[in-house]
Motif scaffolding. Sequence first.
Motif, PDB file in Angstrom:
ATOM      1  N   VAL A 163       0.858  -1.021   0.344  1.00 22.12           N
ATOM      2  CA  VAL A 163      -0.490  -0.627   0.469  1.00 22.12           C
ATOM      3  C   VAL A 163       0.669   1.596   0.033  1.00 22.12           C
ATOM      4  N   ILE A 164       0.635   2.353  -1.057  1.00 21.21           N
ATOM      5  CA  ILE A 164       1.374   3.376  -1.330  1.00 21.21           C
ATOM      6  C   ILE A 164       0.227   4.311  -0.647  1.00 21.21           C
ATOM      7  N   GLN A 165       0.595   5.553   0.341  1.00 19.01           N
ATOM      8  CA  GLN A 165      -0.028   6.512   0.812  1.00 19.01           C
ATOM      9  C   GLN A 165       0.297   7.501  -0.041  1.00 19.01           C
ATOM     10  N   LEU A 166       0.180   8.562  -0.596  1.00 16.76           N
ATOM     11  CA  LEU A 166      -0.242  10.202  -0.818  1.00 16.76           C
ATOM     12  C   LEU A 166      -0.694  11.196   0.123  1.00 16.76           C
ATOM     13  N   THR A 167       0.306  11.312   0.776  1.00  9.22           N
ATOM     14  CA  THR A 167      -0.211  12.548   1.907  1.00  9.22           C
ATOM     15  C   THR A 167      -0.347  14.075   1.132  1.00  9.22           C
ATOM     16  N   ASP A 168      -1.740  14.370   0.438  1.00 10.82           N
ATOM     17  CA  ASP A 168      -1.798  15.503   0.140  1.00 10.82           C
ATOM     18  C   ASP A 168      -2.474  16.424   0.963  1.00 10.82           C
ATOM     19  N   GLY A 175     -12.794   9.566   1.964  1.00  5.61           N
ATOM     20  CA  GLY A 175     -14.223   9.068   2.626  1.00  5.61           C
ATOM     21  C   GLY A 175     -14.818   8.321   1.659  1.00  5.61           C
ATOM     22  N   GLN A 176     -13.755   7.458   1.469  1.00  8.29           N
ATOM     23  CA  GLN A 176     -13.947   5.872   0.401  1.00  8.29           C
ATOM     24  C   GLN A 176     -14.297   5.074   1.791  1.00  8.29           C
ATOM     25  N   CYS A 177     -13.873   4.409   2.060  1.00  9.58           N
ATOM     26  CA  CYS A 177     -12.882   4.133   3.456  1.00  9.58           C
ATOM     27  C   CYS A 177     -13.478   4.426   5.016  1.00  9.58           C
ATOM     28  N   PRO A 178     -14.978   3.769   5.660  1.00 16.15           N
ATOM     29  CA  PRO A 178     -14.990   4.205   7.315  1.00 16.15           C
ATOM     30  C   PRO A 178     -13.580   4.232   7.830  1.00 16.15           C
ATOM     31  N   GLN A 179     -13.547   2.935   7.370  1.00 26.18           N
ATOM     32  CA  GLN A 179     -12.865   2.114   8.959  1.00 26.18           C
ATOM     33  C   GLN A 179     -11.448   2.785   8.890  1.00 26.18           C
ATOM     34  N   PHE A 180     -10.684   3.023   7.866  1.00 24.30           N
ATOM     35  CA  PHE A 180      -9.545   3.940   7.862  1.00 24.30           C
ATOM     36  C   PHE A 180     -10.147   4.976   8.224  1.00 24.30           C
ATOM     37  N   TYR A 181     -10.477   5.794   8.224  1.00 22.72           N
ATOM     38  CA  TYR A 181     -11.091   6.802   9.238  1.00 22.72           C
ATOM     39  C   TYR A 181     -10.558   6.674  10.780  1.00 22.72           C
ATOM     40  N   SER A 218      -7.114  -1.388   7.762  1.00 24.08           N
ATOM     41  CA  SER A 218      -7.542   0.620   6.499  1.00 24.08           C
ATOM     42  C   SER A 218      -8.039  -0.216   5.780  1.00 24.08           C
ATOM     43  N   PHE A 219      -7.658  -1.495   5.141  1.00 19.37           N
ATOM     44  CA  PHE A 219      -7.320  -1.395   3.853  1.00 19.37           C
ATOM     45  C   PHE A 219      -8.775  -2.944   4.721  1.00 19.37           C
ATOM     46  N   PRO A 220      -9.689  -3.119   4.211  1.00 21.05           N
ATOM     47  CA  PRO A 220     -10.566  -3.928   4.458  1.00 21.05           C
ATOM     48  C   PRO A 220     -11.075  -4.665   3.101  1.00 21.05           C
ATOM     49  N   HIS A 221     -10.393  -3.949   2.249  1.00 20.13           N
ATOM     50  CA  HIS A 221     -10.959  -4.285   0.864  1.00 20.13           C
ATOM     51  C   HIS A 221      -9.711  -5.406   0.578  1.00 20.13           C
ATOM     52  N   ILE A 222      -8.634  -4.969   1.460  1.00 18.66           N
ATOM     53  CA  ILE A 222      -7.226  -6.280   0.899  1.00 18.66           C
ATOM     54  C   ILE A 222      -7.671  -7.531   1.992  1.00 18.66           C
ATOM     55  N   PHE A 223      -7.283  -7.155   3.859  1.00 24.64           N
ATOM     56  CA  PHE A 223      -7.610  -7.668   4.966  1.00 24.64           C
ATOM     57  C   PHE A 223      -8.334  -8.594   5.083  1.00 24.64           C
ATOM     58  N   LYS A 224      -9.806  -7.430   5.232  1.00 25.76           N
ATOM     59  CA  LYS A 224     -11.086  -7.538   5.556  1.00 25.76           C
ATOM     60  C   LYS A 224     -10.769  -7.501   7.009  1.00 25.76           C
ATOM     61  N   LYS A 225     -10.878  -8.118   7.915  1.00 24.96           N
ATOM     62  CA  LYS A 225     -11.029  -7.131   9.580  1.00 24.96           C
ATOM     63  C   LYS A 225      -9.567  -7.441  10.342  1.00 24.96           C
ATOM     64  N   PRO A 247      -9.878   1.146  -4.342  1.00 24.47           N
ATOM     65  CA  PRO A 247      -9.756  -0.187  -3.858  1.00 24.47           C
ATOM     66  C   PRO A 247     -10.768  -1.036  -3.618  1.00 24.47           C
ATOM     67  N   ARG A 248      -9.623  -2.249  -3.626  1.00 26.14           N
ATOM     68  CA  ARG A 248      -9.714  -4.117  -4.147  1.00 26.14           C
ATOM     69  C   ARG A 248      -8.946  -4.899  -3.920  1.00 26.14           C
ATOM     70  N   PRO A 249      -9.845  -6.095  -4.149  1.00 20.84           N
ATOM     71  CA  PRO A 249      -9.078  -7.413  -3.126  1.00 20.84           C
ATOM     72  C   PRO A 249      -7.254  -6.974  -4.245  1.00 20.84           C
ATOM     73  N   LEU A 250      -6.469  -7.526  -3.398  1.00 28.28           N
ATOM     74  CA  LEU A 250      -5.790  -7.607  -3.980  1.00 28.28           C
ATOM     75  C   LEU A 250      -4.518  -9.192  -4.220  1.00 28.28           C
ATOM     76  N   LYS A 251      -3.743  -8.980  -4.941  1.00 30.58           N
ATOM     77  CA  LYS A 251      -2.696 -10.832  -5.222  1.00 30.58           C
ATOM     78  C   LYS A 251      -2.120 -11.004  -4.108  1.00 30.58           C
ATOM     79  N   TYR A 252      -2.150 -11.861  -3.395  1.00 28.40           N
ATOM     80  CA  TYR A 252      -1.162 -12.110  -2.211  1.00 28.40           C
ATOM     81  C   TYR A 252      -1.737 -14.327  -2.039  1.00 28.40           C
TER      82      TYR A 252
END
Length: 426
Positions: free
Chosen positions: A148-153, A198-204, A248-255, A419-424
């Motif tokens: 995951v790469i964060q862009l801190t705008d 705004g896209q991910c409530p878990q992140f906030y 913070s990334f439920p689409h990748i790691f769920k809970k 936001p989407r599942p990643l391959k691992y």
Amino acid sequence: MTNTETAQNGGATALPGMEDQLENMRVSGDGAPSEEDEDIVNPWTVCGKADTGIDYDKLIKRFGCEKITPELVERLEKITGIPAHPLLKRGIFFSHRDLKAILDRKEAGKPFYLYTGRGPSSHAMHLGHLVPFMFTKWLQEAFDVPLVIQLTDDEKFLWKNLTVEEAQKCAVENAKDIIACGFDKEKTFIFADFSYIGQCPQFYQNIALISRSITFNQAKGCFGFGDSDCIGKIHFPSIEAAPCLATSFPHIFKKRKDIPCLIPCAIDQDPYFRMTRDVSPKLGFHKPALMHSSFFPALQGAKTKMSASDENSAIFLTDTANQIKKKINKYAFSGGQTTVEEHRALGGNCDVDISYQYLRFFYEDDEKLAQIKEDYTSGKLLTGELKAILIAELQKLVAEIQKRRATVTDKVVEEFMTPRPLKYNF
């Protein structure tokens, strides 16, 4: 700082032991160094006293991290089955926190992920910004893990007097530079704070959990905030800390809360994650692990790092071949002697010569690099000849990135930032 502050009505609770941990990182509000250390190193200011730059051995002791030893590099090679990256073999990535624990997890088949980031303050990245992404790409391929790469705008909006729109535009343009490094889209998620919150409530939610666990006194002690700083700056460290929590990334790691991250970054970013390492266990998460790099020096010398705010201190990824040549010839600090005769007799100083230092970062052939150092130190190789070697190397590197970047459309950026599942494989 004291340990007497208690939570009332949802207020912050001082973390046991955190005061002692953060005491070592104190900087004054004006960025002055502590009495124990004359180098200034914090997330916003880097300035070394000596011509050779920052005293990294002293910094390791000051920050309380560990040196990356040859034995640890050898173990990493054994576990991954591939040779160590030149940035690791040459000691440019020189210290760590809990890298041994990450290698233990890899050996045991337990999951972890990579996290790094970029503060998008300019429309083009420079060579110094490129270094952690080059190394992160190698780590991703060596360990075969998601990134995951964060862009801190939001950070740059708060610190650089940019408008929201300008900061967001810089984030998109920087994302194109990052993608041009060759990251695997199936295993890489890039996100910008303004949009992802705004896209991910878990992140906030994780941002809020972290922010409630840190007192204002602790933030001041850690980062040197003053009474005149806006409260957005004081709150921002909790935003940079949140990607260390897998939820913070439920689409990748769920809970899942049991997946730690490894963060490759320059050591000036360490205060954010030292803070996080104190907070995360209290919240039920693993501590983040880190690998620290030394700074990529400015053209004018190793006392300061390359800066996007001073175009004459930096080689940008948008620079033409001619611009690269002119900047190196005009601004690159030389460790050579005043005259050719003196240089032939006395040789050059590779410890302060910027052309040689840049080659340490980007020249892949270890044997040829060693020969360049020997020839320059003995006086056989002149400063102009050394600069010519660097110019050719950087022209080639930047041209390759520019060629790849030309294929990175807005649609490609959108795909990386969706936001989407990643391959691992865990």
